[in-house]
Design an enzyme around this catalytic site. Structure first.
Site, PDB file in Angstrom:
ATOM      1  N   TYR A  33      24.997  10.484  -0.843  1.00  0.00           N
ATOM      2  CA  TYR A  33      25.774  10.830  -2.123  1.00  0.00           C
ATOM      3  C   TYR A  33      27.233  11.125  -1.771  1.00  0.00           C
ATOM      4  O   TYR A  33      27.645  10.274  -0.401  1.00  0.00           O
ATOM      5  CB  TYR A  33      25.414  12.084  -2.277  1.00  0.00           C
ATOM      6  CG  TYR A  33      25.977  13.382  -2.189  1.00  0.00           C
ATOM      7  CD1 TYR A  33      25.140  13.745  -1.043  1.00  0.00           C
ATOM      8  CD2 TYR A  33      26.574  14.152  -2.111  1.00  0.00           C
ATOM      9  CE1 TYR A  33      25.664  15.121  -0.190  1.00  0.00           C
ATOM     10  CE2 TYR A  33      26.830  15.568  -2.117  1.00  0.00           C
ATOM     11  CZ  TYR A  33      26.245  15.709  -0.553  1.00  0.00           C
ATOM     12  OH  TYR A  33      27.258  17.150   0.707  1.00  0.00           O
ATOM     13  N   ARG A  52      33.318   5.807   4.327  1.00  0.00           N
ATOM     14  CA  ARG A  52      32.448   6.754   4.490  1.00  0.00           C
ATOM     15  C   ARG A  52      30.962   6.607   3.766  1.00  0.00           C
ATOM     16  O   ARG A  52      29.485   6.664   4.193  1.00  0.00           O
ATOM     17  CB  ARG A  52      32.482   8.596   4.482  1.00  0.00           C
ATOM     18  CG  ARG A  52      31.752   9.211   4.721  1.00  0.00           C
ATOM     19  CD  ARG A  52      32.119  10.920   4.939  1.00  0.00           C
ATOM     20  NE  ARG A  52      32.066  11.410   3.882  1.00  0.00           N
ATOM     21  CZ  ARG A  52      32.176  12.413   3.340  1.00  0.00           C
ATOM     22  NH1 ARG A  52      33.017  13.635   3.844  1.00  0.00           N
ATOM     23  NH2 ARG A  52      32.575  12.805   1.530  1.00  0.00           N
ATOM     24  N   ARG A 100       4.659   6.313  -3.994  1.00  0.00           N
ATOM     25  CA  ARG A 100       4.931   7.610  -2.584  1.00  0.00           C
ATOM     26  C   ARG A 100       4.186   6.600  -1.904  1.00  0.00           C
ATOM     27  O   ARG A 100       3.074   6.752  -1.453  1.00  0.00           O
ATOM     28  CB  ARG A 100       4.418   8.729  -2.550  1.00  0.00           C
ATOM     29  CG  ARG A 100       5.573   9.806  -1.535  1.00  0.00           C
ATOM     30  CD  ARG A 100       4.934  11.070  -2.308  1.00  0.00           C
ATOM     31  NE  ARG A 100       5.354  11.739  -1.420  1.00  0.00           N
ATOM     32  CZ  ARG A 100       5.295  12.290   0.026  1.00  0.00           C
ATOM     33  NH1 ARG A 100       3.509  11.469   0.737  1.00  0.00           N
ATOM     34  NH2 ARG A 100       5.610  13.125   1.560  1.00  0.00           N
ATOM     35  N   LYS A 147      26.142  10.931   5.086  1.00  0.00           N
ATOM     36  CA  LYS A 147      25.695  12.480   3.102  1.00  0.00           C
ATOM     37  C   LYS A 147      24.999  12.278   2.754  1.00  0.00           C
ATOM     38  O   LYS A 147      24.269  11.586   2.451  1.00  0.00           O
ATOM     39  CB  LYS A 147      26.972  11.988   3.074  1.00  0.00           C
ATOM     40  CG  LYS A 147      27.797  13.373   2.263  1.00  0.00           C
ATOM     41  CD  LYS A 147      28.878  13.286   1.584  1.00  0.00           C
ATOM     42  CE  LYS A 147      29.743  14.603   0.054  1.00  0.00           C
ATOM     43  NZ  LYS A 147      29.517  15.909   1.085  1.00  0.00           N
ATOM     44  N   GLU A 179      30.074  23.597  10.880  1.00  0.00           N
ATOM     45  CA  GLU A 179      30.727  23.477   9.624  1.00  0.00           C
ATOM     46  C   GLU A 179      30.590  24.539   8.754  1.00  0.00           C
ATOM     47  O   GLU A 179      29.674  25.254   9.042  1.00  0.00           O
ATOM     48  CB  GLU A 179      31.312  21.789   9.355  1.00  0.00           C
ATOM     49  CG  GLU A 179      29.871  21.848   8.581  1.00  0.00           C
ATOM     50  CD  GLU A 179      29.095  20.470   8.073  1.00  0.00           C
ATOM     51  OE1 GLU A 179      30.465  19.646   8.259  1.00  0.00           O
ATOM     52  OE2 GLU A 179      28.205  19.683   8.610  1.00  0.00           O
ATOM     53  N   LEU A 204      30.008  16.479   9.294  1.00  0.00           N
ATOM     54  CA  LEU A 204      30.330  15.625   8.465  1.00  0.00           C
ATOM     55  C   LEU A 204      31.464  15.594   8.565  1.00  0.00           C
ATOM     56  O   LEU A 204      31.490  16.614   8.734  1.00  0.00           O
ATOM     57  CB  LEU A 204      30.125  15.459   7.843  1.00  0.00           C
ATOM     58  CG  LEU A 204      30.375  14.903   6.118  1.00  0.00           C
ATOM     59  CD1 LEU A 204      29.254  13.898   5.972  1.00  0.00           C
ATOM     60  CD2 LEU A 204      31.064  15.513   4.351  1.00  0.00           C
TER      61      LEU A 204
END
Ligand code: PDD
Length: 287
Positions: A33, A52, A100, A147, A179, A204
């Site tokens: 994301y 990114r 799945r 991310k 972080e 990140l």
């Protein structure tokens, strides 16, 4: 006006936007994301966020469904349709819908979902008062540079912070702060230098962090790009965090101990102003 979201090629009222049951984002957290701040109806640092995104997608081997120009026009269109002057644009790309099974599906098409969240960033009360953080163990995987939509460790970390009366969790590994749960962590030493952890797989690569480092360099503020311990943070003159949805926010207490005099510090305030000036600039240029 109904809230409009974007899903797989269409702008829809949020009530009509449905993702299939077998989406791999839902089943495996198999997706990545991005989140971009919006001020005066303009996307802040959008190119760097898209760069990114490209990197995150390549690392997890999900094909990028759009070019940078296409992403930008979708984001801008969504901001426009929601009439949002200030807030946050979120979007995620999952590996798509398939029965799945852990292996990559042969013919799945990535699912793209995008929404806006109106939020006051420039005049947020927390920017005046500062926020409290608590430290928690960093329980995440080893590729925090991606991310990923897998945010369970951050959900638990931030909930623990909330239950301790704080607004953010600073995650700690081997005694060093990595972080924040959803932000980059900074301290300011008594000599007035900014300290921030260097980029690696442990954190990140924050886009706001990147802009802030450039702005602080231009302003002649000393920078030490190195790891810092929790004890050093307790003893710092100032502390702050950065993220796309907050820009720069002062941190005034860590684990219940006041940072400096317990008020937002002068370097933090100056950096927040510099960041706000930068964020406001494109809007002025466009007028
Ligand atoms: N979070 N570190 C982590 C773990 C983050 O989730 C974020 C962003 C940051 C700051 O990165 P940036 O400056 O590019 O926003 C650092 C977003 C805002 C979120 O999950 O809501």
């Amino acid at each position: 006006m109904s809230r409009i979201v974007f899903l797989n090629g269409s702008f829809l009222p949020i009530e009509e936007a449905k993702v299939p049951f077998m989406d791999r984002g839902f089943m495996f957290g198999d997706g990545v994301y991005e989140g971009i701040g919006v001020l005066n109806g303009r996307l802040i640092d959008n190119e760097a966020h898209l760069e990114r995104l490209e990197r995150s997608l390549a690392e997890v081997r999900i094909p990028n469904p759009y070019t940078r120009a296409e992403w930008t026009s979708l984001e801008e269109e969504l901001v426009r349709r929601n009439g949002m002057a200030e807030g946050f644009v979120y979007f995620q790309v999952t590996r798509g819908v398939a029965e799945r099974d852990f292996f990559f599906p042969d013919n799945a098409k990535p699912t793209v979902a995008m929404f806006t969240q109106a939020k006051s960033i420039a005049s947020a009360p927390a920017a005046e008062t500062g926020i409290a953080v608590v430290t928690v163990p960093d329980m995440r995987w080893e590729r925090r540079d991606i991310k990923s939509i897998n945010l369970l460790a951050q959900v638990l970390a931030k909930q623990a912070a909330k239950e301790a009366g704080a607004q953010e969790a600073w995650m700690v590994q081997d005694g060093y702060v990595t972080e924040g749960g959803s932000s980059s962590a900074f301290i300011v030493t008594k000599k007035g230098s900014i300290v921030v952890r260097p980029l690696s797989n442990a954190i990140l690569p924050g886009i706001t962090r990147k802009s802030l480092l450039r702005l602080s360099q231009e302003a002649g503020i000393a920078l030490e790009e190195r790891r810092f311990t929790v004890e050093e943070a307790y003893d710092a003159a100032e502390a702050f965090l950065t993220s796309a949805s907050n820009f720069v926010l002062p941190v005034v207490s860590i684990d219940g101990r006041p940072v400096g005099d317990g008020k937002p510090g002068p370097i933090t305030k100056r950096l927040r102003e510099l960041y706000l000036d930068m964020a406001r600039l494109p809007a002025i240029a466009a007028e």
